[in-house]
Design a protein around this motif. Structure first.
Motif, PDB file in Angstrom:
ATOM      1  N   ILE A  70       9.278  -1.501   0.985  1.00 14.43           N
ATOM      2  CA  ILE A  70       8.786  -0.326   0.240  1.00 14.43           C
ATOM      3  C   ILE A  70       9.663   0.284  -0.947  1.00 14.43           C
ATOM      4  O   ILE A  70       9.124   0.364  -2.186  1.00 14.43           O
ATOM      5  CB  ILE A  70       8.742   0.880   1.294  1.00 14.43           C
ATOM      6  CG1 ILE A  70       7.761   0.547   2.428  1.00 14.43           C
ATOM      7  CG2 ILE A  70       8.162   2.237   0.721  1.00 14.43           C
ATOM      8  CD1 ILE A  70       7.528   1.636   3.220  1.00 14.43           C
ATOM      9  N   PHE A 120       0.886  -1.110   0.168  1.00 14.19           N
ATOM     10  CA  PHE A 120       0.101   0.149  -0.047  1.00 14.19           C
ATOM     11  C   PHE A 120       0.819   1.084  -0.051  1.00 14.19           C
ATOM     12  O   PHE A 120       0.582   2.329  -0.570  1.00 14.19           O
ATOM     13  CB  PHE A 120      -0.818   0.083   1.305  1.00 14.19           C
ATOM     14  CG  PHE A 120      -2.194  -0.892   0.985  1.00 14.19           C
ATOM     15  CD1 PHE A 120      -3.368  -0.327   0.287  1.00 14.19           C
ATOM     16  CD2 PHE A 120      -2.076  -2.154   1.199  1.00 14.19           C
ATOM     17  CE1 PHE A 120      -4.468  -1.057  -0.004  1.00 14.19           C
ATOM     18  CE2 PHE A 120      -3.223  -2.908   1.287  1.00 14.19           C
ATOM     19  CZ  PHE A 120      -4.503  -2.421   0.798  1.00 14.19           C
ATOM     20  N   ALA A 121       1.931   1.281   0.768  1.00 14.09           N
ATOM     21  CA  ALA A 121       2.609   2.406   0.882  1.00 14.09           C
ATOM     22  C   ALA A 121       3.398   2.649  -0.492  1.00 14.09           C
ATOM     23  O   ALA A 121       3.625   3.794  -0.886  1.00 14.09           O
ATOM     24  CB  ALA A 121       3.649   2.407   1.876  1.00 14.09           C
ATOM     25  N   LEU A 139       9.569  11.544   1.827  1.00 12.83           N
ATOM     26  CA  LEU A 139       9.190  10.060   2.343  1.00 12.83           C
ATOM     27  C   LEU A 139      10.241   9.140   1.470  1.00 12.83           C
ATOM     28  O   LEU A 139      10.572   8.252   2.419  1.00 12.83           O
ATOM     29  CB  LEU A 139       7.785   9.834   2.137  1.00 12.83           C
ATOM     30  CG  LEU A 139       7.055  10.350   3.140  1.00 12.83           C
ATOM     31  CD1 LEU A 139       5.618  10.103   3.197  1.00 12.83           C
ATOM     32  CD2 LEU A 139       7.516   9.680   4.772  1.00 12.83           C
ATOM     33  N   ILE A 140      10.387   9.489   0.403  1.00 12.03           N
ATOM     34  CA  ILE A 140      11.331   8.305  -0.379  1.00 12.03           C
ATOM     35  C   ILE A 140      12.336   8.485   0.034  1.00 12.03           C
ATOM     36  O   ILE A 140      13.257   7.499   0.379  1.00 12.03           O
ATOM     37  CB  ILE A 140      11.089   8.606  -1.952  1.00 12.03           C
ATOM     38  CG1 ILE A 140       9.538   8.288  -2.370  1.00 12.03           C
ATOM     39  CG2 ILE A 140      12.164   7.573  -2.786  1.00 12.03           C
ATOM     40  CD1 ILE A 140       9.352   8.667  -3.714  1.00 12.03           C
ATOM     41  N   TYR A 163       2.463   1.983  -3.392  1.00 12.23           N
ATOM     42  CA  TYR A 163       1.486   2.300  -4.278  1.00 12.23           C
ATOM     43  C   TYR A 163       1.400   3.857  -4.121  1.00 12.23           C
ATOM     44  O   TYR A 163       1.719   4.859  -5.106  1.00 12.23           O
ATOM     45  CB  TYR A 163       0.231   1.578  -4.126  1.00 12.23           C
ATOM     46  CG  TYR A 163      -0.882   2.195  -5.007  1.00 12.23           C
ATOM     47  CD1 TYR A 163      -0.800   2.007  -6.492  1.00 12.23           C
ATOM     48  CD2 TYR A 163      -1.900   3.042  -4.480  1.00 12.23           C
ATOM     49  CE1 TYR A 163      -1.678   2.645  -7.302  1.00 12.23           C
ATOM     50  CE2 TYR A 163      -2.795   3.475  -5.478  1.00 12.23           C
ATOM     51  CZ  TYR A 163      -2.557   3.206  -6.860  1.00 12.23           C
ATOM     52  OH  TYR A 163      -3.805   3.949  -7.773  1.00 12.23           O
ATOM     53  N   ALA A 164       1.244   4.256  -2.742  1.00 11.98           N
ATOM     54  CA  ALA A 164       1.033   5.775  -2.521  1.00 11.98           C
ATOM     55  C   ALA A 164       2.231   6.429  -3.017  1.00 11.98           C
ATOM     56  O   ALA A 164       2.217   7.556  -3.674  1.00 11.98           O
ATOM     57  CB  ALA A 164       0.882   5.836  -1.022  1.00 11.98           C
ATOM     58  N   LEU A 165       3.403   5.870  -2.677  1.00  9.02           N
ATOM     59  CA  LEU A 165       4.785   6.692  -3.185  1.00  9.02           C
ATOM     60  C   LEU A 165       5.105   6.760  -4.701  1.00  9.02           C
ATOM     61  O   LEU A 165       5.670   7.416  -5.234  1.00  9.02           O
ATOM     62  CB  LEU A 165       6.048   6.124  -2.134  1.00  9.02           C
ATOM     63  CG  LEU A 165       5.934   6.095  -0.927  1.00  9.02           C
ATOM     64  CD1 LEU A 165       7.174   5.637  -0.323  1.00  9.02           C
ATOM     65  CD2 LEU A 165       5.874   7.643  -0.504  1.00  9.02           C
ATOM     66  N   MET A 199       0.338   8.042  -6.304  1.00  9.37           N
ATOM     67  CA  MET A 199      -0.286   9.067  -5.911  1.00  9.37           C
ATOM     68  C   MET A 199       0.321  10.520  -5.502  1.00  9.37           C
ATOM     69  O   MET A 199       1.575  10.413  -5.436  1.00  9.37           O
ATOM     70  CB  MET A 199      -0.891   8.616  -4.346  1.00  9.37           C
ATOM     71  CG  MET A 199      -2.155   7.493  -4.899  1.00  9.37           C
ATOM     72  SD  MET A 199      -2.072   6.530  -3.433  1.00  9.37           S
ATOM     73  CE  MET A 199      -4.012   7.050  -2.974  1.00  9.37           C
ATOM     74  N   ALA A 227       8.494  13.090  -2.012  1.00  6.28           N
ATOM     75  CA  ALA A 227       9.904  13.019  -2.315  1.00  6.28           C
ATOM     76  C   ALA A 227      10.777  12.991  -0.987  1.00  6.28           C
ATOM     77  O   ALA A 227      11.719  12.034  -0.844  1.00  6.28           O
ATOM     78  CB  ALA A 227      10.624  14.095  -2.956  1.00  6.28           C
TER      79      ALA A 227
END
Lengths: 333, 384
Positions: free
Chosen positions: B261, B197-198, B213-214, B200-202, B205, B211
């Motif tokens: 992730i 899920f995370a 968070l990545i 996909y969001a990164l 979305m 950026a």
């Protein structure tokens, strides 16, 4: 309850909980909080879409924050406080106490040796194996056999190599390969390999090199295949011999990958714990930082010094961390 | 031109031989452990495992039947005779030399007769039959016989039965096996779900701070888990889960997430944009897109990470030591069990080798079956 049943049940609860969270939180968002109907439909959809990423990310952010980010801060705090004084701030006392310990200096020295020898040897062997296996028909089988130790635990590898290093008394037949070979080559008496300082560290390193070579090989082999054919053909036409082709044409083109492999193995080395723990437990001058830290934290119960040792490991990792983040950001642009 | 072709073929031979040597070197230690796990303690102690395939020379000590036993001595003319077979039907071998004292275990050839004094004579045949004669009635303990026999290669599965099912004799690996499995499976599945899920969001979305968070995930990728031990153990104690399965699952989930992730996001970013945008136009919600399109398409990446996480949690020692294994030892895992055996039974190679091989077998099977995904994951995670 039988452990297998208990395990199965908890798998169901854990997995069900995860799936349930994602499903129901989305339902809640779409159907209850911001339903995609009624007079505010446009605004509702926009709001729902603003919130949804965080819904998807929430468990991951919580877990990452709690299990990796928070501990860095907490460990730093532990390293400047004293457990016996009820957690009072003691400045750098733990660090100076640690630096005064011969065992720590030994661990630091050994770690430096590990940091130089293991990545270098694994990368070199990996490159050699990659180059050689790419040229033969049964290369794929050879590769998977060299890669195999990757699947073996450090503890299992420790047992495997302990049998290789096994020593029997002088008048009995040797069952360790190393001593058998040593005696066959004219050694006078069997050696207890793991108790000879410096050499024993090297024997422990061999275990990790044995494991990591496969990793290096797989990655470098992919990189070698990615080299454009034309450059090699041009070199052959110019009369380059195979060694020149390898060192002057191929290696310079995969330097980037070599660095990635090198740094990845460096990080593994910094965390190496199980091998030393299982094979010598830091005796006979084989101590390394991670095992020293474990000793301090869980055997001596000295959280301050243990955390200080952990911070040293963190400090050694930091340059690689910064470099990785820098590269990742460069790539995303 | 001939010259070049000639040198090339000789070089090919060098390559073949080097690879054979390299593979042999890499395989040799593991094979040693495997062979040792099928040998008895005696066999392991008397010769290197590399000789296990060949008939082995073994020194053994036996005792002839006790003369005081009922009916042990029979009369043959005016001689008292004790007869029997040293092997008593067990491990049969071919005796080459034998002796009657520990200092001279090879004093006589098979079939020769030894004079033991007082008129006592002992003959030992190659097949283990012995005949002890005396002019007077014999007494005391049974005569010792030292034999050197060539025994054929012999393998046993007894070690596996002992180690798995016999409590006490280094056994109990069956329990540790189930404990390891109990740790491993949820610790593999839960991070995959959360990370998917995370990721996909990164990947797909758009939101502020993406950026950053990545970058944070990439940074956390290398943070040593050593730092997490004490703070998290304290945290677990405070919220009341203490040491146990829940704690170890949470810990493995946390430590596995950055890689999960990172791998999954890298893979999902590469999926074709058209598919996702078409689905959006058709009115699919993000949740539907994720479940119906992204997840099935990401199967290779999910499989790679699953293998990594499985190998890592199965082989882990440190996290289990800190977060799982309490003083009761009920929840011990295989790696811990092996370390314990190394300490208490460091010389019992039949037990150690078998225990180690039981713990190695599952990852090896997974490795050989799923190697394709493992390699793919490694490449996605490293070659940048």
């Amino acid at each position: 309850m039988h452990p297998a049943l208990q395990g199965l049940l908890t798998i169901l609860i854990g997995v069900g909980g995860c799936v349930g969270y994602f499903y129901f939180s989305n339902q809640l968002l779409d159907k209850v909080l911001f339903p995609a109907k009624g007079p505010n439909i446009g605004r509702n959809i926009n709001r729902a879409n603003m919130i949804r990423p965080w819904l998807f990310l929430a468990p991951a952010i919580a877990a990452l924050g709690l299990y990796l980010a928070y501990p860095v801060v907490a460990t730093f705090w532990l390293s400047v406080t004293d457990r016996d004084q009820g957690g009072a701030f003691v400045g750098l006392t733990n660090y100076s106490q640690m630096l005064a310990e011969p065992k720590f200096i030994e661990a630091l020295r050994n770690n430096m040796l590990w940091l130089i020898i293991v990545p270098a040897a694994s990368t070199a062997f990996g490159l050699l194996a990659a180059q050689l296996t790419d040229r033969i028909k049964w290369g794929a089988i050879a590769k998977s056999l060299i890669f195999m130790p990757m699947a073996i635990s450090f503890v299992g590898a420790g047992v495997i190599w302990k049998l290789v290093y096994e020593t029997r008394p002088v008048d009995v037949e040797q069952i360790g390969v190393l001593n058998a070979v040593y005696l066959a080559l004219g050694g006078t008496e069997p050696q207890t390999w793991l108790t000879i300082p410096l050499w024993n560290s090297i024997f422990l390193m061999i275990v990790l090199i044995w494991i990591q070579t496969g990793f290096a090989m797989v990655i470098l082999s992919a990189a070698l295949r990615g080299i454009p054919e034309e450059t090699i053909e041009a070199a052959i036409v110019d009369g380059a011999n195979p060694f020149q082709i390898f060192f002057k044409i191929k290696v310079p083109q995969i330097v980037g990958t070599i660095i990635v492999v090198w740094t990845t193995i460096t990080i593994v080395v910094l965390k190496v714990f199980d091998i030393v723990f299982a094979m010598t437990n830091g005796q006979w001058e084989t101590q390394v930082l991670a095992n020293y830290m474990y000793d301090k934290m869980f055997r001596a119960g000295d959280w301050g010094v243990g955390s200080a040792a952990a911070m040293i490991i963190m400090l050694l990792v930091t340059p690689i961390l910064v470099w990785n983040v820098y590269n990742a950001r460069k790539e995303m642009r | 031109m001939d010259n070049i072709a000639g040198s090339k073929s000789s070089l090919t031979w060098v390559v073949h031989i080097s690879v054979v040597l390299l593979v042999a070197l890499w395989l040799f230690p593991t094979v040693g452990l495997l062979v040792s796990s099928f040998r008895t303690a005696d066999q392991i102690a008397t010769g290197g495992w590399w000789k296990a395939m060949l008939p082995a020379e073994q020194n053994q000590t036996f005792r002839a039947t006790d003369p005081d036993d009922e009916g042990a001595q029979s009369r043959d003319g005016d001689l008292y005779v004790i007869e029997g077979n040293v092997f008593e039907g067990a491990a049969v071998g071919e005796i080459s030399v034998w002796g009657t004292s520990s200092r001279e275990i090879s004093a006589y050839q098979a079939g020769e007769t030894a004079d033991l004094g007082d008129g006592e004579m002992l003959t030992v045949q190659a097949n283990g039959d012995y005949r002890l004669t005396s002019p007077t009635e014999m007494s005391g303990r049974g005569q010792r016989i030292f034999t050197t026999a060539v025994t054929p290669p012999d393998f046993t599965t007894q070690n596996y039965k002992d180690v798995l099912f016999t409590e006490g004799s280094g056994g109990g690996m069956a329990k540790a096996f189930f404990n390891t499995l109990t740790v491993t499976i949820p610790a593999t599945i839960i991070p995959i779900l959360i990370a998917a899920f995370a990721a996909y969001a990164l990947a797909w979305m758009d939101f502020p701070g993406r950026a950053l968070l990545i970058a944070a995930v990439v940074a956390l990728l290398v943070v040593p888990l050593q730092l997490a031990l004490i703070p998290l153990l304290r945290f677990h104690n405070e919220i009341g889960i203490g040491k146990g399965y829940v704690g170890v699952w949470l810990a493995h989930t946390g430590f596995g997430l950055p890689l999960a992730i990172y791998l999954l996001r890298n893979y999902m970013v590469g999926l074709p944009r058209d598919i996702i945008e078409n689905a959006r136009v058709d009115g699919a919600s993000d949740f539907q897109i994720f479940v119906k399109i992204i997840l099935p398409l990401s199967f290779p990446a999910l499989a790679s990470f699953a293998i990594f996480q499985f190998l890592w949690t199965w082989n882990d020692l440190l996290v289990a030591l800190v977060f799982l294994i309490d003083s009761s030892g009920e929840t011990t895992v295989m790696t811990k069990q092996i370390v314990e055996l190394l300490g208490t039974r460091g010389g019992n190679w039949e037990i150690l080798a078998t225990a180690a091989f039981i713990s190695i077998a599952v990852p090896l099977a997974v490795f050989f079956m799923m190697q394709k995904y493992l390699v793919r994951g490694l490449l996605a995670g490293s070659v940048k």
